[in-house]
Design a protein around this motif. Sequence first.
Motif, PDB file in Angstrom:
ATOM      1  N   SER A   1      -0.025   0.081  -4.154  1.00  5.05           N
ATOM      2  CA  SER A   1      -0.410   0.986  -5.238  1.00  5.05           C
ATOM      3  C   SER A   1      -1.698   1.731  -4.920  1.00  5.05           C
ATOM      4  O   SER A   1      -2.381   1.436  -3.940  1.00  5.05           O
ATOM      5  CB  SER A   1      -0.570   0.209  -6.545  1.00  5.05           C
TER       6      SER A   1
ATOM      7  N   ILE B   1       9.642   3.977 -16.776  1.00  3.95           N
ATOM      8  CA  ILE B   1       9.495   4.852 -17.948  1.00  3.95           C
ATOM      9  C   ILE B   1       9.783   4.005 -19.191  1.00  3.95           C
ATOM     10  O   ILE B   1      10.843   3.378 -19.294  1.00  3.95           O
ATOM     11  CB  ILE B   1      10.462   6.039 -17.890  1.00  3.95           C
TER      12      ILE B   1
ATOM     13  N   ARG C   1       4.476   0.158 -12.895  1.00  2.79           N
ATOM     14  CA  ARG C   1       3.890   1.449 -12.516  1.00  2.79           C
ATOM     15  C   ARG C   1       4.914   2.560 -12.435  1.00  2.79           C
ATOM     16  O   ARG C   1       4.676   3.694 -12.854  1.00  2.79           O
ATOM     17  CB  ARG C   1       3.198   1.304 -11.151  1.00  2.79           C
ATOM     18  N   ASP C   2       6.096   2.277 -11.886  1.00  2.00           N
ATOM     19  CA  ASP C   2       7.107   3.300 -11.634  1.00  2.00           C
ATOM     20  C   ASP C   2       8.099   3.464 -12.783  1.00  2.00           C
ATOM     21  O   ASP C   2       8.989   4.312 -12.713  1.00  2.00           O
ATOM     22  CB  ASP C   2       7.880   2.961 -10.344  1.00  2.00           C
TER      23      ASP C   2
ATOM     24  N   PRO D   1      -1.459   4.421 -14.192  1.00  2.00           N
ATOM     25  CA  PRO D   1      -0.326   3.500 -14.041  1.00  2.00           C
ATOM     26  C   PRO D   1      -0.462   2.431 -12.955  1.00  2.00           C
ATOM     27  O   PRO D   1       0.181   1.391 -13.053  1.00  2.00           O
ATOM     28  CB  PRO D   1       0.848   4.445 -13.680  1.00  2.00           C
ATOM     29  N   ASN D   2      -1.283   2.656 -11.936  1.00  2.00           N
ATOM     30  CA  ASN D   2      -1.136   1.881 -10.705  1.00  2.00           C
ATOM     31  C   ASN D   2      -1.180   0.368 -10.864  1.00  2.00           C
ATOM     32  O   ASN D   2      -0.390  -0.336 -10.248  1.00  2.00           O
ATOM     33  CB  ASN D   2      -2.188   2.331  -9.686  1.00  2.00           C
TER      34      ASN D   2
ATOM     35  N   TRP E   1      14.190   2.937 -14.666  1.00  2.00           N
ATOM     36  CA  TRP E   1      13.788   3.481 -13.382  1.00  2.00           C
ATOM     37  C   TRP E   1      14.946   4.300 -12.813  1.00  2.00           C
ATOM     38  O   TRP E   1      16.089   3.826 -12.804  1.00  2.00           O
ATOM     39  CB  TRP E   1      13.459   2.378 -12.381  1.00  2.00           C
TER      40      TRP E   1
ATOM     41  N   ARG F   1       2.277   1.449 -22.144  1.00  2.00           N
ATOM     42  CA  ARG F   1       1.621   1.066 -20.899  1.00  2.00           C
ATOM     43  C   ARG F   1       0.226   0.528 -21.227  1.00  2.00           C
ATOM     44  O   ARG F   1      -0.437   1.007 -22.141  1.00  2.00           O
ATOM     45  CB  ARG F   1       1.539   2.285 -19.975  1.00  2.00           C
TER      46      ARG F   1
ATOM     47  N   SER G   1       0.401   8.392  -8.037  1.00  2.00           N
ATOM     48  CA  SER G   1       1.114   7.312  -8.705  1.00  2.00           C
ATOM     49  C   SER G   1       2.514   7.751  -9.091  1.00  2.00           C
ATOM     50  O   SER G   1       2.897   8.912  -8.920  1.00  2.00           O
ATOM     51  CB  SER G   1       0.338   6.871  -9.949  1.00  2.00           C
ATOM     52  N   ALA G   2       3.289   6.776  -9.602  1.00  2.00           N
ATOM     53  CA  ALA G   2       4.611   7.011 -10.196  1.00  2.00           C
ATOM     54  C   ALA G   2       5.565   7.751  -9.270  1.00  2.00           C
ATOM     55  O   ALA G   2       6.424   8.510  -9.711  1.00  2.00           O
ATOM     56  CB  ALA G   2       4.470   7.755 -11.519  1.00  2.00           C
TER      57      ALA G   2
END
Length: 588
Positions: free
Chosen positions: A151, A453, A450-451, A465-466, A482, A460, A98-99
């Motif tokens: 994802s 911060i 998901r990506d 995260p996905n 991002w 979250r 992820s991420a």
Amino acid sequence: MVKIKLLILLTCIITITSSCNNSEKNAPPNVILILTDDQGWGDLSISGNTNLETPNIDRLAETGVTFDRFYVSPVCSPTRAELLTGRYHPRGGVYSTSAGGERLDLDETTMADIFKTAGYATAAYGKWHNGMQPPYHPNARGFDDFYGFCSGHWGNYFSPMLEHNGEIVKGNGFVVDDFTERGMEFIEKNKNRPFFLYLPYNTPHSPMQVPYRWWNKFENKELEMLHHEPETEDIVFTRAALAMCENIDWNVGRIVEKVDELGLAENTIIIYLSDNGPNSWRWNAGMKGRKGSTDEGGVRSPMFMKWEGVLPSGKKIDKIAGSIDLLPTLADLAGINFQPEKTLDGISLKPLLTEGKPEWKERLLFSHWSGRTSVRSQQFRLDNEGKLFDMESDPGQYEDVSDKFSEISTQLLQAKRNWESEVLSELPETDDRTFTIGHPDFPFTQIPARDGIAHGNIQRSNRFPNDSFFTNWKSTDDSITWEAEVLSGGSFEVEIYYTCPSKDAGSTIELSYAGEKLTGKIYEPHNPPLLGMEHDRVKRMESYVKNFKPMKMGTIHLKKGRGVLTLKAKEIPGKEAMDFRLIMLKRL
């Protein structure tokens, strides 16, 4: 990045040795690659599991070739990278699920690149999990058509939000059935030309959702075969996984039936495998380990290959092989000669498939994840702790025989050190790859929660995260960022996917990048309930989801280059700004 991709494609010298008319007997074969998600070696009746029935998958084994010792990676995205490239996943920059860590480096050539350049129609329907934003997106990695999600897992399997070639769409029914329908349509559409169809199903990965048609059989079923340490097994989870596996089997049957119906069986290679070991403690022939483990149970996968009239029926191959071998094998079987710029770790298995007693050199296969590496030879496995096991006499890895076979132990330890020194060194200490925006060849860019911060109060919705979203957005000091890179400047229409109760409506949202700013106000409340629990057969560990609403913010002009994409609230009249799921940018 575009130049790199073009260079790779140009340096792969690809020729095809037969006619491109799919109706001719000597036409290049079609390829259908079916990959399941978190299905263990033992989750099939052909493996000896009497808890379930998988007649269609069993028939692939009975009428095709079985690789009895076939190895994949311990988790999802690494296996996908390896089968697509023929190279161990750290070489391609894949180190996480992820991420951004799931992305496959742009200088890697994929199986789809090779087949597409050879004249094949190419499609992928399901879970991609090797990058979302172009040029990491499947449409930029050799696939003409993509339908599914990018994802690592999804939060709803019943008519969920999906994408078709980058554009957000709504799914149609249970996702695996839906992906199969797309696959069948693709086969029908391309019956008169060679095609490569990749079906990366997303089950039996959690959340454990499956239609009642399959669940009814298992809801109260007494299981005959349990994990060898039964106190570790969650029986309800196992029942759900087995129900999902029977649904997969039904869909595999539909694919095979479509191939037969169109008269393509003698010119179609069908491959079936899973991406790692089982996602729970359940029957798996007593093997040690499960998903995430580099032991036998975490990396041994079922693998069947059928090509009617060409490959022998019922043949079982005991030589070790792995996901890294699929690309060179399928290219070889299809008569595609290519010279990759990068050395492959995999080898063609064609001699094992087509010859009675081929010459075959002993080899080693390496399994790596999360700082752990194990080594598999034909007879032995050296585990992450340096213990040696004779897998022929001790398939459950109970007895360390490193003292008894000290020379072999020393050889495998050195091979492990050499491999780690060579392969892991290709992963940089820090990932400086950005989340890309505005690829000139693709109109859509998704920027998901998901990506991102979160800064300030924002949280979250789940630690995985996905399929998560951001919530608890309470202050104008809060923001989401991002690390981004605009590949080609221009004007972009911006949509955000949000939820907001009526008492909190009216927040002003600002999107900014490299000095450019766009503001929009959330006028329309949209407060749907959380979804997922109504379909879950087992309480999930992943995030629940919502039906997020798209809102057009307007148009922003973005200049080429790196920068920080920032989403923040300029005004919050209520308690919270919104819950946030996704930014969609469309090039104008």
